[in-house]
Enzyme design. Structure first.
Site, short mmCIF file in Angstrom:
data_model
loop_
_atom_site.label_atom_id
_atom_site.label_comp_id
_atom_site.label_asym_id
_atom_site.label_seq_id
_atom_site.Cartn_x
_atom_site.Cartn_y
_atom_site.Cartn_z
N TYR A 1 0.83 -1.21 0.00
CA TYR A 1 0.00 0.00 0.00
C TYR A 1 0.87 1.26 0.00
CZ TYR A 1 -4.17 -2.80 1.20
OH TYR A 1 -5.20 -3.72 1.20
N1 LIG Z 1 -7.17 -7.77 0.02
C1 LIG Z 1 -7.34 -6.97 -1.01
O1 LIG Z 1 -7.02 -7.33 -2.15
C2 LIG Z 1 -7.89 -5.60 -0.80
C3 LIG Z 1 -8.26 -4.81 -1.92
C4 LIG Z 1 -8.79 -3.56 -1.67
C5 LIG Z 1 -8.96 -3.10 -0.37
N2 LIG Z 1 -8.56 -3.88 0.70
C6 LIG Z 1 -8.73 -3.42 2.10
O2 LIG Z 1 -10.08 -3.01 2.30
C7 LIG Z 1 -10.13 -1.66 2.74
C8 LIG Z 1 -11.38 -1.01 2.18
O3 LIG Z 1 -11.39 -1.10 0.76
P1 LIG Z 1 -12.05 0.02 -0.14
O4 LIG Z 1 -11.34 1.29 0.14
O5 LIG Z 1 -12.14 -0.47 -1.53
O6 LIG Z 1 -13.48 0.06 0.56
P2 LIG Z 1 -14.88 0.68 0.19
O7 LIG Z 1 -15.56 0.86 1.51
O8 LIG Z 1 -15.58 -0.13 -0.81
O9 LIG Z 1 -14.59 2.10 -0.49
C9 LIG Z 1 -14.03 3.10 0.25
C10 LIG Z 1 -14.43 4.44 -0.36
O10 LIG Z 1 -15.79 4.61 -0.19
C11 LIG Z 1 -16.06 5.92 0.28
N3 LIG Z 1 -16.63 5.80 1.63
C12 LIG Z 1 -16.16 5.05 2.67
N4 LIG Z 1 -17.00 5.11 3.72
C13 LIG Z 1 -18.02 5.92 3.36
C14 LIG Z 1 -19.19 6.37 4.00
N5 LIG Z 1 -19.49 5.98 5.25
N6 LIG Z 1 -20.03 7.19 3.33
C15 LIG Z 1 -19.75 7.57 2.07
N7 LIG Z 1 -18.65 7.17 1.38
C16 LIG Z 1 -17.79 6.35 2.03
C17 LIG Z 1 -14.75 6.66 0.25
O11 LIG Z 1 -14.65 7.27 -1.03
P3 LIG Z 1 -13.96 8.72 -1.24
O12 LIG Z 1 -12.56 8.57 -0.84
O13 LIG Z 1 -14.14 8.95 -2.72
O14 LIG Z 1 -14.76 9.66 -0.38
C18 LIG Z 1 -13.74 5.55 0.38
O15 LIG Z 1 -12.51 5.87 -0.18
C19 LIG Z 1 -8.81 -1.06 2.28
O16 LIG Z 1 -8.40 0.06 3.01
C20 LIG Z 1 -7.87 -2.21 2.47
O17 LIG Z 1 -7.45 -2.30 3.83
C21 LIG Z 1 -8.06 -5.12 0.48
#
Ligand SMILES: NC(=O)c1ccc[n+]([C@@H]2O[C@H](COP(=O)([O-])OP(=O)(O)OC[C@H]3O[C@@H](n4cnc5c(N)ncnc54)[C@H](OP(=O)(O)O)[C@@H]3O)[C@@H](O)[C@H]2O)c1
Length: 356
Positions: free
Chosen positions: A60
């Protein structure tokens, strides 16, 4: 909000908050992350509310995420209290093929580098970030077992692997006395439900927890995007996904996905809460799901996501969401539906069976 309702992860001894703090956005190197001050305030808020589960990865933001997490944990003297998870698999040095993959050489290198950045001498949960499609299970599993025995790792997990691979690993681990898999980390949301076919039943059968990453599909399920605002020069991709082919592919919203987003928004309106809360509450209530990784970039997002822990979706709303986002029935899964069982296996009688 209350992140103090802990859960035992799979059959490990780890007690974790059902919402883990995802830190993929810690650092601006990838073009859509947050700066150190914003990361600090999110981290502070999360732990002040009882959150104890922090997820990062060596890859990351080029190591910045791990470095900041390590710094924050140290500043607040929380090392013993937190369940600190990180991952290895992805290459971190172009031109050096042994700086990636799941082989023993890279595994030792990767863990030592993560421990240095995190400023600790052990990781609570060490994830294989991705199946590398070649290294034998024996090599990866026995090396991870050695690391658990050496006290550098407390528990192990698999992220982004085929179900057959995880099932074979767990079965071999039982046979050979290797460290067993505590949990799986996989993409799971109302617009990406494919793990319901194989991974979730397998995890329930073999004692693994399941954590959902991308629970809001990168923000799509927060309801803030519309067809118009999502389009980038007709590509149909979300703004924050620019430049990441894997993520862009998963969120390029099809008509079916838009229908799901609209249904989530409608339920949110009826219940007087946010779409993000509905989408997360749906996941937290799914059978076999331990919890989710939240990817908040702002405090109010973190607070909103945490409110989902207390939201119980009315049965009718849950049914509507299940239906609008239902997976296509493909072979051989059509054979495993209740109606099919009743007519073709049970001869039309009412036969109770334990859920798989
Ligand atoms: N193992 C893997 O391959 C893998 C892959 C991806 C992620 N991950 C892990 O999973 C975590 C989460 O993944 P993700 O970032 O894709 O998750 P997600 O929850 O699907 O998307 C996060 C995005 O959604 C928006 N958001 C989050 N909470 C919100 C809320 N309460 N209300 C409105 N918008 C909201 C934000 O967008 P904006 O920034 O545009 O505001 C944020 O950047 C990562 O940090 C990482 O630790 C793992």
């Amino acid at each position: 909000m209350n992140l103090r309702d802990y859960l035992v992860l799979g059959r490990s001894g780890l007690r974790v908050s059902r919402l883990a703090l995802g830190t993929m956005t810690f650092g601006t190197e990838w073009g859509w992350g947050i700066d150190e001050a914003a990361a600090r305030s999110l981290f502070d808020r999360y732990v002040e509310c009882g959150g104890n589960f922090v997820d990062t990865a060596d890859v990351y933001t080029g190591g910045t995420s791990e470095t900041w997490v390590g710094k924050l944990v140290k500043e607040r003297r929380l090392r013993d209290k937190l369940v600190l998870a990180t991952k290895f698999s992805f290459n971190v040095e172009a031109g050096n093929p042994n700086a990636g993959g799941n082989g023993r050489k890279n595994l030792y290198r990767a863990l030592d580098a993560s421990l240095r950045r995190l400023g600790t001498d052990y990781v609570d949960l060490y994830w294989v970030h991705c199946w590398d499609m070649s290294t034998s299970i024996e090599e990866v599993a026995s090396t991870l077992t050695d690391l658990v025995r050496a006290g550098k790792v407390r528990a192990i997990g698999l992220s982004d692997v085929p179900a057959w691979y995880a099932a074979r690993w767990q079965t071999l681990a039982e046979r050979h006395g290797w460290e067993k898999i505590a949990a799986l980390q996989l993409e799971y949301s109302l617009v990406e439900r494919s793990i319901e076919r194989e991974h979730i039943p397998m995890a329930r059968e073999l004692g693994m927890g399941v954590l959902a990453w991308g629970p809001l599909a990168g923000g799509l399920l927060s309801g803030k995007y519309t067809r118009e605002t999502t389009e980038i020069a007709g590509s149909g991709r979300l703004d924050r996904m620019k430049g990441n082919p894997l993520v862009a592919a998963r969120t390029a919203p099809s008509e079916a996905r838009w229908q799901t987003v609209l249904a989530v928004k409608a339920v949110a309106e009826e219940l007087g809460c946010s779409a993000a809360e509905v989408a997360l509450a749906w996941i937290l209530g799914r059978p076999g799901t331990s919890g989710a990784l939240i990817g908040a970039t702002k405090i109010d997002q973190l607070d909103g996501s945490s409110r989902a822990l207390a939201l119980v979706l009315p049965e009718e709303a849950r049914r509507r969401l299940d239906e609008v986002s239902a997976l296509d029935v493909v072979h051989p899964y059509g054979h495993f539906r209740e109606t099919f069982q009743k007519s073709m296996i049970d001869g039309g009688d009412n036969v109770q069976r334990t859920a798989p």
